[in-house]
Design an enzyme around this catalytic site. Sequence first.
Site, PDB file in Angstrom:
ATOM      1  N   ASP A   1       0.849  -1.175   0.000  1.00 38.06           N
ATOM      2  CA  ASP A   1       0.000   0.000   0.000  1.00 38.06           C
ATOM      3  C   ASP A   1       0.891   1.233   0.000  1.00 38.06           C
ATOM      4  OD1 ASP A   1      -1.193  -0.809   3.309  1.00 38.06           O
ATOM      5  OD2 ASP A   1       0.786  -0.222   2.630  1.00 38.06           O
TER       6      ASP A   1
ATOM      7  N   ASP B   1      -2.517  -3.064   7.047  1.00 39.59           N
ATOM      8  CA  ASP B   1      -2.455  -2.561   8.419  1.00 39.59           C
ATOM      9  C   ASP B   1      -3.765  -2.686   9.180  1.00 39.59           C
ATOM     10  OD1 ASP B   1      -3.690  -0.670   6.902  1.00 39.59           O
ATOM     11  OD2 ASP B   1      -2.083   0.807   7.043  1.00 39.59           O
TER      12      ASP B   1
ATOM     13  N   ASP C   1      -7.546  -6.286   6.542  1.00 38.79           N
ATOM     14  CA  ASP C   1      -6.442  -6.810   5.742  1.00 38.79           C
ATOM     15  C   ASP C   1      -6.004  -8.192   6.201  1.00 38.79           C
ATOM     16  OD1 ASP C   1      -6.302  -4.545   4.201  1.00 38.79           O
ATOM     17  OD2 ASP C   1      -4.879  -3.538   5.511  1.00 38.79           O
TER      18      ASP C   1
HETATM   19  P1  ATP Z   1      -3.153   2.993   1.614  1.00 36.90           P
HETATM   20  O1  ATP Z   1      -4.149   1.949   1.310  1.00 36.90           O
HETATM   21  O2  ATP Z   1      -2.113   3.121   0.599  1.00 36.90           O
HETATM   22  O3  ATP Z   1      -2.619   2.958   3.015  1.00 36.90           O
HETATM   23  P2  ATP Z   1      -4.996   5.068   2.288  1.00 36.90           P
HETATM   24  O4  ATP Z   1      -4.546   5.364   3.658  1.00 36.90           O
HETATM   25  O5  ATP Z   1      -5.440   6.216   1.448  1.00 36.90           O
HETATM   26  O6  ATP Z   1      -3.913   4.379   1.434  1.00 36.90           O
HETATM   27  P3  ATP Z   1      -7.314   3.898   3.366  1.00 36.90           P
HETATM   28  O7  ATP Z   1      -6.827   4.069   4.753  1.00 36.90           O
HETATM   29  O8  ATP Z   1      -8.034   2.680   2.953  1.00 36.90           O
HETATM   30  O9  ATP Z   1      -6.115   4.004   2.352  1.00 36.90           O
HETATM   31  O10 ATP Z   1      -8.191   5.154   3.027  1.00 36.90           O
HETATM   32  C1  ATP Z   1      -8.936   5.213   1.864  1.00 36.90           C
HETATM   33  C2  ATP Z   1      -9.558   6.573   1.727  1.00 36.90           C
HETATM   34  O11 ATP Z   1     -10.429   6.804   2.821  1.00 36.90           O
HETATM   35  C3  ATP Z   1      -8.557   7.701   1.765  1.00 36.90           C
HETATM   36  O12 ATP Z   1      -8.036   7.976   0.504  1.00 36.90           O
HETATM   37  C4  ATP Z   1      -9.403   8.844   2.266  1.00 36.90           C
HETATM   38  O13 ATP Z   1     -10.138   9.408   1.212  1.00 36.90           O
HETATM   39  C5  ATP Z   1     -10.359   8.173   3.201  1.00 36.90           C
HETATM   40  N1  ATP Z   1      -9.882   8.249   4.579  1.00 36.90           N
HETATM   41  C6  ATP Z   1      -8.754   7.738   5.082  1.00 36.90           C
HETATM   42  N2  ATP Z   1      -8.650   7.985   6.389  1.00 36.90           N
HETATM   43  C7  ATP Z   1      -9.737   8.676   6.738  1.00 36.90           C
HETATM   44  C8  ATP Z   1     -10.240   9.223   7.974  1.00 36.90           C
HETATM   45  N3  ATP Z   1      -9.569   9.098   9.106  1.00 36.90           N
HETATM   46  N4  ATP Z   1     -11.395   9.859   7.947  1.00 36.90           N
HETATM   47  C9  ATP Z   1     -12.092   9.971   6.808  1.00 36.90           C
HETATM   48  N5  ATP Z   1     -11.716   9.496   5.643  1.00 36.90           N
HETATM   49  C10 ATP Z   1     -10.536   8.855   5.582  1.00 36.90           C
END
Ligand code: ATP
Length: 911
Positions: A333, A623, A627
């Site tokens: 990721d 994480d 997952d």
């Molecule tokens: P990766 O999968 O590479 O770690 P990521 O952190 O963007 O990337 P997710 O944590 O699945 O992946 O988050 C997906 C989407 O959800 C983000 O792109 C964002 O738009 C939204 N998001 C992430 N964290 C939050 C949060 N704390 N509150 C609201 N929306 C969130």
Amino acid sequence: MPELKIQQAVIEDVFHSLKTSRTGLSDAEGRRRLAEFGPNQVQRVQGRHWSRMLAAQFTHFFALTLWVATALAFFAEYRQPGEGMATLGLAIIGVIVINGLFSFWQEFKAERTLTALQKVLPHRVKTVRQGQVQEIPAAELVPGDLVVLAEGDDVPADCRIVEAFGMRVNTATITGESLPVEKTQHPAEGFELIHAPNVVLAGTSLVSGLGRGVVFATGMRTAFGAIARLTQAATEVQSPLQREIAFLSRIVAGLAVGLGVVFFLLGQRLGLSFWENLIFAVGIIVANVPEGLLPTVTLALAMASQRIAKRNALVRHLTAVEALGSATVICTDKTGTLTENRMSVQAAFLGAARVPAQELIAQAAHQPGIRQLMETALRCENVSERGNGAGPSTLLGDPMEVALVRMARAALPGQAEGHRADEIPFDADRKRMSVFYDGAGAGTLHTKGALETVLPLCTHLAQDGGTVTLTAERMTAFRAAEDEMARTGLRVLALAWRPLPEPIPRQQWECDLILQGLVGLEDPPRPEVAQAVRTCQEAGIRVIMATGDHPRTALAIGREIGLYGREDPVLITGDQVTRMSDAQLQLQLDAPHLLFARTAAGDKLRIVKALQAKRHVVAMTGDGVNDAPALKAADIGVAMGIAGTDVAREAADLVLLDDNFASIVAAVEEGRAVFANIRKFLTYILTSNIPEIVPYLVFVLLRVPLPLTIIQILAVDLGTDMIPALGLGAERPGPRLMRQPPRGYHRRLIDTALIARAYGFLGLLEAAVAMGAYFLALRDGGWSYGEALGKFDPLYLQATAACLAAIVVTQVANVYLCRSQRESAFTVPFASNPLIGIGVLVELALILLIVYTPPGHLIFGTAPVAAWAWGAALAGALLMFGLEEARKAMMRAWERRHPGAAPHATSGNHP
Ligand code: ATP
């Protein structure tokens, strides 16, 4: 309330009975209770006691074979005294003891290494002490502590819940129930403690939601502690490699026995005495049984995991080390692994134009639209604050939320934070979160998340302090703005709100929202990642990004780290994965560059399976709780040590201590090195089998005095060869190792190339040198063919000593030849592995003791070796060295002419 069970009491009574409050315990009280109640640890059922481990070394299959051989030798002495059988019997006992102790030491060290590694990553928990959220080791929790729990956390002790938002818990470890159970803070009647809806127990984990609980039982007093003794099965399964070695050892042992029988029968045919014959047969068996192989391999794997730990990754099972060595794909990721996870707000879009962060902060006081946006940023979060009142405090939590809160605090200093009444927590599949904020008749709902999940919930747009209808045109403007921000690598988040004067059911919260704007956050790539990506490309390992983030953001970051060149990767979104059949997905994987964006956790599992169906060996990072299935399914599940959840860590094979992609690549390199190293010491050990067997052939077929006695064979196998072999197991990865394609997962450790080199080439050369030394020594003493020599004839003793010395000298040359299968010994830095130097010194010291000291003469049946015999052995060793160098040079030349047929990563880890 002593008369009420903890699950029946109202929250205030729970606090009261545990002498604590909503601000938690004081630090001093925490320490006092720790002294009184002891650490919050479930005592592990003792691993195997060392004495049992030691005893096992003397009673396994090989040891038993050797015991039988000992008995035979003593029986032979009894029937036919004076033939030296008793000495042999004692020598075999010596072998069993030395070998047993050495194996024990290796196993013990391997086990200790693993246990020590497990401790590197202590389980930490968030607890409220003196009104502040603090992170402390789980072992220091005491009854009365108020713990803060979030999705993916392991519950560290038995707790009564005092606050819960959408909390669901997996209780399978305690109740066996496979579906997550909902938990609340309300008093409950008529439930057993372990089934109470307001109690969470140690050993379970939060599948979703968040909340707080008061600890009422720790350590062995928890429900888990009570059953721990039953459930803890300390099983470290054998890795495929270990199984292969065990299998191989059996085969070789079987061959050795077969060979022994053949020699016995041959001797009988040739009319040798029965007892003499029997002892030869036993000698052959003893010499060829590879007693120490398995522990050496286990130690090599354990040492590799130690080196991997130094490079910031923790191996949870030895199996992972070898899977790492054959990884062909790393699915990673983005956020935190490829990037630093240090976020800062760069800009916002409120409907008209992009506004830089500084301007936002400056204008918040005057512009109601910006002020309201900041309020959402401030309220819709789960950041907690750590500090002691003096000096600046630190914000703990999701770095993105920390960045938003920091910006909002700068914009709205002194803003009262009010009361958060309820929440729908963030979840990676919904990609948004909402918070209901109770403000005395002026309640509000705040939502933030990915634009595509927030936009459909909005009907209005905030503008100039009021609202306007969110027309299709305005929506398009927002999508375009998101696209443009993402193109520059920013993470984009949509913020929205609605007034909610009266509390309403949660299902009705997220509708009729007022879109406030977009925020773009910067999260720079980690500096070392670009090099790590290049290394993977050179090593033939595919890197596939599978992120929850926006495709354009992912693409921009991918470009920055050199993952994609000019050509665009094939982009597959989570929605598309869901719609594809397995076959379609598998076909997509053929594209040279792939990018999975907006993936949900279920997609990751399908991606892993599809890659595995294409015979890839897959490392997958993750994480979150969701997952875990993908991490379990992957050949190497990789979890984050810092940002990851407990649940993900437990499902993983490898935990990154620094969450860094580069550490995965380092671990792969070490995994490759260990495989190459095992092949090196196998070559080394197998080589000396030939000069040990040839003397018997010569003895039986040419009817000359036996050139090498059994005890001398044992001196090589269990004396002089030992430490150099261990040294080869500890070779460092060389630069070439990561410039070769991955070895096939199913490629065997011992293949014909290895056998041909060890037995067919190096072994024969050693045998020739040894036999040469033997016959030269005999001739030098005036012996002529056909003449019989007594067992204690000085000439015979000198000649067999010369033979033994020649084997040892050629093995010294061999250890340097074995450092690389392909490259010249001169290209391997001489001093890069001190253990080899030490091994050679010990080897030479041992042989000098054997041939020049009276005890050496007595035990090993030797006499001083003449100086010229050493010279002859050295000349022979140099010849062998030269011939092997020539063979390698020819092999390299052949490879240059046939570039397609490059060798595998196992061919050596030195340039
Ligand atoms: P990766 O999968 O590479 O770690 P990521 O952190 O963007 O990337 P997710 O944590 O699945 O992946 O988050 C997906 C989407 O959800 C983000 O792109 C964002 O738009 C939204 N998001 C992430 N964290 C939050 C949060 N704390 N509150 C609201 N929306 C969130």
